[in-house]
Design an enzyme around this catalytic site. Sequence first.
Site, PDB file in Angstrom:
ATOM      1  N   LYS B  96       4.451  -1.892   0.710  1.00 55.34           N
ATOM      2  CA  LYS B  96       3.984  -1.853  -0.672  1.00 55.34           C
ATOM      3  C   LYS B  96       3.332  -0.495  -0.866  1.00 55.34           C
ATOM      4  O   LYS B  96       2.332  -0.173  -0.203  1.00 55.34           O
ATOM      5  CB  LYS B  96       2.988  -2.970  -0.962  1.00 55.34           C
ATOM      6  CG  LYS B  96       2.664  -3.046  -2.446  1.00 55.34           C
ATOM      7  CD  LYS B  96       1.469  -3.915  -2.739  1.00 55.34           C
ATOM      8  CE  LYS B  96       0.541  -3.174  -3.680  1.00 55.34           C
ATOM      9  NZ  LYS B  96      -0.725  -3.852  -3.880  1.00 55.34           N
ATOM     10  N   GLY B 157      -8.382  -5.328  -9.111  1.00 54.83           N
ATOM     11  CA  GLY B 157      -9.692  -5.947  -8.927  1.00 54.83           C
ATOM     12  C   GLY B 157     -10.448  -6.274 -10.197  1.00 54.83           C
ATOM     13  O   GLY B 157     -11.586  -6.729 -10.136  1.00 54.83           O
ATOM     14  N   GLY B 185      -4.817  -7.117 -10.957  1.00 57.96           N
ATOM     15  CA  GLY B 185      -5.479  -7.361 -12.229  1.00 57.96           C
ATOM     16  C   GLY B 185      -5.559  -8.813 -12.662  1.00 57.96           C
ATOM     17  O   GLY B 185      -6.166  -9.116 -13.676  1.00 57.96           O
ATOM     18  N   ASN B 206      -5.209 -10.847  -4.815  1.00 55.52           N
ATOM     19  CA  ASN B 206      -6.112 -10.895  -3.668  1.00 55.52           C
ATOM     20  C   ASN B 206      -7.531 -11.246  -4.125  1.00 55.52           C
ATOM     21  O   ASN B 206      -8.023 -12.333  -3.863  1.00 55.52           O
ATOM     22  CB  ASN B 206      -6.102  -9.541  -2.946  1.00 55.52           C
ATOM     23  CG  ASN B 206      -6.851  -9.574  -1.619  1.00 55.52           C
ATOM     24  OD1 ASN B 206      -7.662 -10.439  -1.360  1.00 55.52           O
ATOM     25  ND2 ASN B 206      -6.570  -8.639  -0.749  1.00 55.52           N
ATOM     26  N   THR B 207      -8.144 -10.342  -4.901  1.00 56.23           N
ATOM     27  CA  THR B 207      -9.552 -10.528  -5.256  1.00 56.23           C
ATOM     28  C   THR B 207      -9.805 -11.861  -5.957  1.00 56.23           C
ATOM     29  O   THR B 207     -10.801 -12.541  -5.673  1.00 56.23           O
ATOM     30  CB  THR B 207     -10.017  -9.377  -6.170  1.00 56.23           C
ATOM     31  OG1 THR B 207      -9.633  -8.140  -5.573  1.00 56.23           O
ATOM     32  CG2 THR B 207     -11.510  -9.394  -6.354  1.00 56.23           C
TER      33      THR B 207
END
Lengths: 327, 257
Positions: B96, B157, B185, B206-207
């Site tokens: 990535k 994030g 996002g 992820n976040t």
Amino acid sequence: MSTVTILGAGVAGLCVATELVARDVPVRVVDPAGGPGAHGCSWWAGGMLAPFCEGETAEATVVAMGQEAAEWWTRAGAEVTCNGSLVVALGRDRQELDRFGRRTEGHAALDRAGLATLEPQVAERFDRALHFRTEAHLDPRRALRALVEGLARRGVTIAREGTPGPRVIDCRGLAARDALPDLRGVRGEMAVLRAPEVSLSRPVRLLHPRHPLYVVPRGDGVFMLGATQIESGARGPVRLRSAVELLGAAYALDPAFGEAEVLELGADARPAFPDNLPRVVARGDTIHVNGLFRHGFLLAPALARRAADHVTGQAATERMHENHAER
Amino acid sequence: MPEFYGTHVASRLMLGTAQYPSPRVLEDAFRRSGAGIATVSLRREAGGEGAGTAFWEMIRALGLPVLPNTAGCHSVREAVTTAHMARELFDTDWIKLEVIGHADTLQPDPFGLVEAARILTEDGFRVFPYTTEDGVLGGRLLEAGCEVLMPWGAPIGTGRGLNNVYGLRTLRAQFPDVPMVIDAGLGLPSHAAQAMELGFDAVLLNTAVARAGDPAAMAEGFARALEAGRLAREADPMEPRDMAAPSTPVLGLAVLG
């Protein structure tokens, strides 16, 4: 009662030794390095005794076990400052403060006036804070020295080598990976500054989505900044990126840090199990005390007490299981 | 289910491995969500020789395809170097590709991205570029050899969801046959459902999961939302209209009482 051999003179080993000596159990401490120092991760710790703050990401068991830390360290002769701790966030990160408040207990919200009564310099830049009134802090290196001296007064010195007797408490941290294969290292980096223009009398955490920071006063204008948390067992010197982040965040907390002298940049790897919770594991004649992660000074007293209970036969009702944290 | 570079993936959820309270919680999040791909950042964890071994072993033990990323790279050279490290460490030619153009917004550097994509593709990598919703840039990345596009929903994030729905819809329509992943996002499962409704093939996050109070529950929430959104997409949803239209006709109702 036969002598208990404690392997490792970091915060875990010295706390276990101190606890056993207090119960009149004969001990000896073996550490090839001869005593606490820059070779062990305890040396680089922050020294916050802040169980409620840690509860933001740590499990409830950490909060519970950490409650006895300040009293234990005081009893053991360490100089503990019981001044509470503060958590702040800069304007555009205010939601971080709300979230921290939602996920922790034991705090009161302060406005600027309330903050000014505690830390006037911080109140110049922050209009809100969370105050964890019951939390405390200590200087890790002085605390370790206090334990070494306390043990010496009871005739216990740290031997560089020695054949372990029949009863062993293994507190070697990451070096015990030979026996505890699911231990891993989590790298932490820190800085020590002398900043006479900065005045703080309690630890302050600055929340930030990318670069969270805590500052712990060590007295005489000296402050410890910490700490990164990187999934790596590497123990080498601080990386520039981390140093920039830590020092930059300190500057954001108080521009007076701009004139600080950088006394030290340090790094080491903390021992952790996959759930980041500590363990007291009894295996044959050996008891392992390990996996203190970022909570060494906070949790070592509770773990020492449990290990000592086990040695003195008071742990019959307590659970000692390889796969479960003590609860 | 989506296919990337000839590999079928078992889920439309690609989950990052950073910022969890513990590896155990990370594992729970993967298990409960059934995520199909694990992404892993090399930049921060690579602290030297054998440094991240224990953590990477845990990632491998998830038994999923691993998509290493070049998170935090601000130059072509950094990104290419990191990609090579990743290929050795994880024994995969997937990468990535992130080339960050602005430190504050973490916005992709479109020029560096295309250059790095070309270099890596020529070197045998299968590149998953983190890009914007810009269709011209998307076209250049495809010309450079990419066979997947990963447009952002919002800056990394931020948890703001799909910032430019019009732009994303246009990009989707412009390259209808290219697998596309909404990357970055997303904050809520509803954002993921919306991405599915727009016809995207997967999402990467992820976040939103790792920093939730209960990461495993949030991961499952995302997985279910993805399923809901995908079902809606395949069911050919109605168009919004201005005129109210009763679902039950009112003319001819019996007058009672």
